[in-house]
Design an enzyme around this catalytic site. Structure first.
Site, PDB file in Angstrom:
ATOM      1  N   GLU A 222       0.830  -1.208   0.000  1.00  0.00           N
ATOM      2  CA  GLU A 222       0.000   0.000   0.000  1.00  0.00           C
ATOM      3  C   GLU A 222       0.865   1.258   0.000  1.00  0.00           C
ATOM      4  O   GLU A 222       1.819   1.374   0.754  1.00  0.00           O
ATOM      5  CB  GLU A 222      -1.007   0.027   1.150  1.00  0.00           C
ATOM      6  CG  GLU A 222      -2.056   1.152   1.027  1.00  0.00           C
ATOM      7  CD  GLU A 222      -2.800   1.124  -0.312  1.00  0.00           C
ATOM      8  OE1 GLU A 222      -2.240   1.644  -1.310  1.00  0.00           O
ATOM      9  OE2 GLU A 222      -3.919   0.592  -0.376  1.00  0.00           O
ATOM     10  N   GLY A 297      -5.474  -2.239  -3.720  1.00  0.00           N
ATOM     11  CA  GLY A 297      -6.290  -2.237  -2.510  1.00  0.00           C
ATOM     12  C   GLY A 297      -7.450  -1.279  -2.553  1.00  0.00           C
ATOM     13  O   GLY A 297      -8.491  -1.509  -1.931  1.00  0.00           O
ATOM     14  N   ASP A 298      -7.293  -0.156  -3.285  1.00  0.00           N
ATOM     15  CA  ASP A 298      -8.375   0.825  -3.404  1.00  0.00           C
ATOM     16  C   ASP A 298      -9.181   0.611  -4.675  1.00  0.00           C
ATOM     17  O   ASP A 298      -9.905   1.503  -5.115  1.00  0.00           O
ATOM     18  CB  ASP A 298      -7.812   2.241  -3.364  1.00  0.00           C
ATOM     19  CG  ASP A 298      -6.917   2.562  -4.556  1.00  0.00           C
ATOM     20  OD1 ASP A 298      -6.569   1.630  -5.324  1.00  0.00           O
ATOM     21  OD2 ASP A 298      -6.553   3.740  -4.726  1.00  0.00           O
ATOM     22  N   HIS A 418      -8.202  -1.519 -31.676  1.00  0.00           N
ATOM     23  CA  HIS A 418      -9.279  -0.948 -30.877  1.00  0.00           C
ATOM     24  C   HIS A 418      -8.737   0.202 -30.038  1.00  0.00           C
ATOM     25  O   HIS A 418      -7.591   0.176 -29.578  1.00  0.00           O
ATOM     26  CB  HIS A 418      -9.967  -2.001 -30.006  1.00  0.00           C
ATOM     27  CG  HIS A 418      -9.091  -2.634 -28.960  1.00  0.00           C
ATOM     28  ND1 HIS A 418      -8.793  -2.028 -27.758  1.00  0.00           N
ATOM     29  CD2 HIS A 418      -8.458  -3.832 -28.946  1.00  0.00           C
ATOM     30  CE1 HIS A 418      -8.019  -2.825 -27.040  1.00  0.00           C
ATOM     31  NE2 HIS A 418      -7.799  -3.920 -27.737  1.00  0.00           N
ATOM     32  N   ASN A 420     -10.599   2.835 -27.067  1.00  0.00           N
ATOM     33  CA  ASN A 420     -11.862   3.139 -26.381  1.00  0.00           C
ATOM     34  C   ASN A 420     -12.997   2.281 -26.923  1.00  0.00           C
ATOM     35  O   ASN A 420     -14.143   2.732 -27.020  1.00  0.00           O
ATOM     36  CB  ASN A 420     -12.206   4.624 -26.487  1.00  0.00           C
ATOM     37  CG  ASN A 420     -11.304   5.482 -25.620  1.00  0.00           C
ATOM     38  OD1 ASN A 420     -10.707   4.998 -24.657  1.00  0.00           O
ATOM     39  ND2 ASN A 420     -11.191   6.756 -25.971  1.00  0.00           N
ATOM     40  N   PHE A 421     -12.660   1.058 -27.318  1.00  0.00           N
ATOM     41  CA  PHE A 421     -13.583   0.021 -27.776  1.00  0.00           C
ATOM     42  C   PHE A 421     -14.188   0.289 -29.146  1.00  0.00           C
ATOM     43  O   PHE A 421     -15.035  -0.477 -29.607  1.00  0.00           O
ATOM     44  CB  PHE A 421     -14.674  -0.255 -26.738  1.00  0.00           C
ATOM     45  CG  PHE A 421     -14.123  -0.566 -25.374  1.00  0.00           C
ATOM     46  CD1 PHE A 421     -13.069  -1.459 -25.234  1.00  0.00           C
ATOM     47  CD2 PHE A 421     -14.642   0.042 -24.246  1.00  0.00           C
ATOM     48  CE1 PHE A 421     -12.537  -1.757 -23.981  1.00  0.00           C
ATOM     49  CE2 PHE A 421     -14.125  -0.240 -22.984  1.00  0.00           C
ATOM     50  CZ  PHE A 421     -13.072  -1.141 -22.859  1.00  0.00           C
ATOM     51  N   ASP A 437      -3.324  -3.906 -28.931  1.00  0.00           N
ATOM     52  CA  ASP A 437      -4.617  -3.421 -29.402  1.00  0.00           C
ATOM     53  C   ASP A 437      -4.948  -3.921 -30.806  1.00  0.00           C
ATOM     54  O   ASP A 437      -6.125  -3.966 -31.193  1.00  0.00           O
ATOM     55  CB  ASP A 437      -4.647  -1.890 -29.420  1.00  0.00           C
ATOM     56  CG  ASP A 437      -4.672  -1.260 -28.045  1.00  0.00           C
ATOM     57  OD1 ASP A 437      -4.820  -1.994 -27.053  1.00  0.00           O
ATOM     58  OD2 ASP A 437      -4.526  -0.020 -27.963  1.00  0.00           O
ATOM     59  N   HIS A 465     -20.526  -5.111 -35.717  1.00  0.00           N
ATOM     60  CA  HIS A 465     -21.064  -3.951 -36.440  1.00  0.00           C
ATOM     61  C   HIS A 465     -22.321  -3.474 -35.723  1.00  0.00           C
ATOM     62  O   HIS A 465     -23.181  -4.275 -35.330  1.00  0.00           O
ATOM     63  CB  HIS A 465     -21.354  -4.284 -37.908  1.00  0.00           C
ATOM     64  CG  HIS A 465     -22.410  -5.313 -38.147  1.00  0.00           C
ATOM     65  ND1 HIS A 465     -23.738  -4.993 -38.336  1.00  0.00           N
ATOM     66  CD2 HIS A 465     -22.337  -6.661 -38.235  1.00  0.00           C
ATOM     67  CE1 HIS A 465     -24.436  -6.093 -38.539  1.00  0.00           C
ATOM     68  NE2 HIS A 465     -23.613  -7.127 -38.471  1.00  0.00           N
ATOM     69  N   ASP A 490     -24.299 -10.316 -35.062  1.00  0.00           N
ATOM     70  CA  ASP A 490     -23.490  -9.134 -35.357  1.00  0.00           C
ATOM     71  C   ASP A 490     -21.993  -9.373 -35.202  1.00  0.00           C
ATOM     72  O   ASP A 490     -21.178  -8.613 -35.744  1.00  0.00           O
ATOM     73  CB  ASP A 490     -23.893  -7.966 -34.447  1.00  0.00           C
ATOM     74  CG  ASP A 490     -25.259  -7.386 -34.772  1.00  0.00           C
ATOM     75  OD1 ASP A 490     -25.837  -7.777 -35.799  1.00  0.00           O
ATOM     76  OD2 ASP A 490     -25.748  -6.550 -33.987  1.00  0.00           O
TER      77      ASP A 490
END
Length: 500
Positions: A222, A297-298, A418, A420-421, A437, A465, A490
């Site tokens: 941590e 941990g967070d 890809h 941001n998708f 990617d 698509h 698709d």
């Protein structure tokens, strides 16, 4: 009667298993208090559930168990259950009997990627391997994916002694925080120095580092990743190049250690053993006893990695016990297997990819500038459009060598990737990020036609698509292009010889 040396190594006759990792820890006086694996049983007598999966077609779940007590997971049962649909791993069961199961990580100090703050679940098919020739699946953690148990039982608290190991994919990592397995805060928030003790794997250099450029095995204590006695450089902590890595961390009052090695051969090496960090908060420790996988941990969840098996112990394991466990792991014979299935592709060939959804069966994957989309293409189309709808199959730029990358015929040096998708056509910039990617793994089409093209780095996501634009979509995800309606159609494509 087997010689004692063979029993300690976990070797037997034929398929018999005489000792698992947790049997060895118990014999060493440091029993497992958590034992997680999607690939095999970690006790010789364990025949219960290893993990639970959920399929996208109807939301049904099933559990996967070993083929026999102490054995390898029943991958065939998963393959049958998930045929022609998507599946994710919903629970990783604790084999220790303490009920320390891992489930979808809840929101924390660092919020998750979805609107409800929960982390994503791993694809059930993202990390296929073999153990002694038998197929099994690991847990492929993409950024945004994580598992946790904030109410674990028997895990070390305060300055109590503990040990842990994990078997990981040494080629799947990044520099983000934090691909961890181990002891963390029960609140999913950062509560201060020394409130964690977890294995970290990756090449994050914001805190401690080892030799070379990484990746390294370190400890997340941590507010710092530690390779040694301080959050600095430990030249004795090497960069790792093994495909399968054994990573071990252990700590007790005043001291701790890192061991590591090749999970497929050889023994463990000692990368650090000595005093706790001198910075306030780390000696004594204030461990809280939650368990995390794939996150900090967070709930920091920007990291990536692959987990096959791991345990946590009560007490500080001896080096001899850890050596016996390493021998058992090596005897399991982890090996790679292909991520690709369905109609075969040939490197160097030119292909075109036709949609199979009823609305759109005359449309092919093409591009307009850097936007990857679908367009109506036929033998009478212009030469320009035919070239825009043709792709050269290349060996994978990154990720897994059994997968592929797709280079534009009309824009050599540019590949589908890809971001941001969304799927874009971009020039290869030579980075590890771009290579990953731009790597995709074809499999048999989810609707029974052709191929579905899965992202290597986000294996829950497929070429889809949606309104004639291409995305890497997740069945039932939070974005509009993740809609479940027509998903299988698709994401299924008939691949033919390229128009150009």
């Amino acid at each position: 009667m087997l010689p004692r040396s063979l029993k300690m190594l976990g070797l037997g006759l034929g398929s018999l298993v005489s000792a698992g990792p947790c049997d060895l820890y118990s014999s060493g006086g440091t029993p497992c208090v958590a034992a997680h694996s999607t690939t095999r049983a970690l006790y010789s007598a364990y025949s219960g559930s290893l993990y639970q999966i959920k399929r996208g077609s109807d939301g049904a779940t099933t559990t996967i168990s070993p083929l026999s007590a102490g054995g390898v997971a029943n991958a065939a049962a998963q393959d049958s259950f998930c045929a022609n649909t998507t599946c994710v791993i919903t629970i990783i069961y604790d084999q220790s009997g303490k009920g320390n199961h891992l489930t979808q990580a809840p929101p924390g100090g660092f919020d998750g990627p979805d609107t409800n703050g929960y982390d994503n679940l791993a694809s059930a098919i993202g990390a296929p391997v073999t153990l002694n020739g038998q197929k099994a699946y690991g847990v492929f953690v993409s950024p945004g994916t994580g598992y946790r148990n904030n109410a674990a039982s028997g895990i070390a608290r305060g300055d109590a002694a503990e040990g842990m190991y994990a078997v990981l994919d040494g080629t799947h990592y990044n520099g983000a925080c934090c691909f961890d397995y181990g002891n963390a805060e029960t609140s999913s928030t950062d509560t201060g120095n020394g409130h964690m003790e977890a294995i970290y794997y990756g090449n994050c250099a914001a805190w401690g580092t080892g030799s070379g450029s990484g990746p390294w095995i370190m400890a997340d204590l941590e507010n710092g990743l530690f390779s040694g006695s301080s959050a600095g450089n430990n030249a004795g902590d090497p960069s790792i190049s093994h495909r399968f890595v054994t990573a071990a961390v252990k700590g007790e009052a005043g001291q701790w250690a890192i061991h590591g090695g090749n999970a497929a051969s050889g023994s463990l090496s000692k990368y650090y053993s000595g005093a706790r960090p001198s910075v306030s908060g780390y000696n004594p420790m204030s461990k809280e006893g939650a368990i995390i996988l794939g996150i900090g941990g967070d709930n920091s969840n920007g990291a990536q990695g692959t987990f096959y098996e791991g345990v946590m112990t009560s007490g500080y394991p001896s080096d001899a016990t850890e050596s016996s466990v390493q021998a058992n792991i090596v005897a399991a014979k982890y090996a790679v297997t292909s991520l690709v299935s369905g109609p075969a592709l040939t490197v160097g060939s030119s292909i075109s990819l036709r949609a199979t959804t009823a609305c759109c069966s005359t449309r092919y994957i093409a591009h307009t500038g850097d936007t990857v989309n679908t367009q109506v293409v036929s033998s009478s189309s212009t030469t320009t459009l035919k070239r825009q709808a043709s792709w050269t199959v290349r060996a994978a730029l990154g990720g897994d060598s059994s997968c592929f990358s797709f280079e534009s015929v009309d824009t050599p040096g540019s590949y589908i990737r890809h971001y941001n998708f969304a799927l874009l056509l971009n020039a290869d910039d030579g980075t590890k990020q771009f290579a990953e990617d731009a790597t995709f793994c074809p499999m048999a089409g989810l609707n029974g036609e052709g191929n579905s093209i899965r992202s290597w780095s986000y294996p829950t996501r497929y070429f889809r698509h949606y309104n004639n634009v291409l995305y890497v979509a997740r069945n039932g995800g939070v974005d509009t292009f993740d809609a479940t309606d027509l998903f299988n159609d698709d994401v299924s494509w008939v691949i033919s010889t390229g128009f150009a």
